[in-house]
Design an enzyme around this catalytic site. Structure first.
Site, short mmCIF file in Angstrom:
data_model
loop_
_atom_site.label_atom_id
_atom_site.label_comp_id
_atom_site.label_asym_id
_atom_site.label_seq_id
_atom_site.Cartn_x
_atom_site.Cartn_y
_atom_site.Cartn_z
N CYS A 45 -27.94 10.41 23.09
CA CYS A 45 -27.05 10.02 24.19
C CYS A 45 -27.81 9.13 25.17
CB CYS A 45 -26.52 11.26 24.90
SG CYS A 45 -25.33 10.90 26.23
N ASP B 77 -27.64 9.28 28.24
CA ASP B 77 -27.90 10.04 29.47
C ASP B 77 -29.37 9.93 29.87
OD1 ASP B 77 -28.48 12.34 31.26
OD2 ASP B 77 -26.43 12.95 30.79
N ARG C 167 -31.19 11.78 31.46
CA ARG C 167 -31.92 13.05 31.45
C ARG C 167 -32.41 13.44 30.07
NH1 ARG C 167 -27.13 16.51 33.88
NH2 ARG C 167 -26.10 15.23 32.29
#
Length: 210
Positions: free
Chosen positions: A43, A45, A47
């Protein structure tokens, strides 16, 4: 240039100096070759940084990231990465890595409109449609969300395995394993979803069981 961007350049120099101090030949060696054994499809993302999660150095993992780690057979970007990794780099492992708490999954499970990204999230809505009975039977919202993150990974593993690139690699006897993992933002641990596929026969069996 804003102070914030200047800070990034400063951090880059500090990082490069630290790496060079620890290994004076690191960048010279890195610039001469790229021979990773792993392709990470994850992903986008911020994080979920691939190298850091598995503690690998630059050059040790080839990476493709998009919203909710989706593998679509019409996505030439993703397919090009897979082909380069399989045909040129000869990676031995492809890991599709989702993560709990994925914003893309959450958005796809809702009814709110998000603009252009809704077209991309449609692929995840299709995953929900395929597993609607199981997902809807889970009463706890958090557990239901987590399970959807896992099922999305399982479906993307199947998509990787059914790509002509991976099928051709198996056809000629190339060693190649496709894995499905899910990463926890809460504790930093990766969960193996135990859907590893290593040949065309296992891929067919996986589709029959889905």
């Amino acid at each position: 240039m804003s102070n914030k961007l200047t800070e990034l350049f400063d951090k880059n120099r500090e990082w490069a100096a630290k790496v060079t101090e620890e290994d004076p030949e690191f960048f010279e060696t890195l610039s001469k070759q790229q021979m990773p054994e792993y392709l990470w499809i994850g992903c986008a993302d911020s994080r979920v940084p691939a190298n850091q999660i598995v503690d690998l150095l630059p050059g040790e993992v080839f990476v493709h990231r998009n919203i909710a780690n989706v593998v679509v057979h019409t996505d030439l970007n993703c397919l090009s990465v897979i082909q380069f990794a399989v045909d040129v780099l000869k990676v031995k492992h492809i890991m599709v890595v989702g993560h709990y708490g994925c914003g893309g999954i959450k958005a796809a499970m809702g009814t709110e409109e998000h603009g252009m990204i809704d077209n991309w999230l449609r692929h995840i809505k299709d995953v929900y449609r395929l597993h609607k009975q199981e997902i809807d039977s889970i009463e706890d919202e958090h557990t239901r969300f987590d399970r959807m993150c896992e099922l999305n990974v399982v479906e993307q593993v199947a998509n990787v395995c059914q790509s002509s690139i991976v099928q051709n690699a198996w056809r000629i006897g190339q060693e190649l394993h496709v894995h499905g993992w899910c990463y926890s933002l809460g504790n930093g641990h990766i969960k193996d979803l135990e859907v590893t596929v290593s040949n065309a026969e296992e891929s067919r069996a996986q589709l029959n069981n889905m």
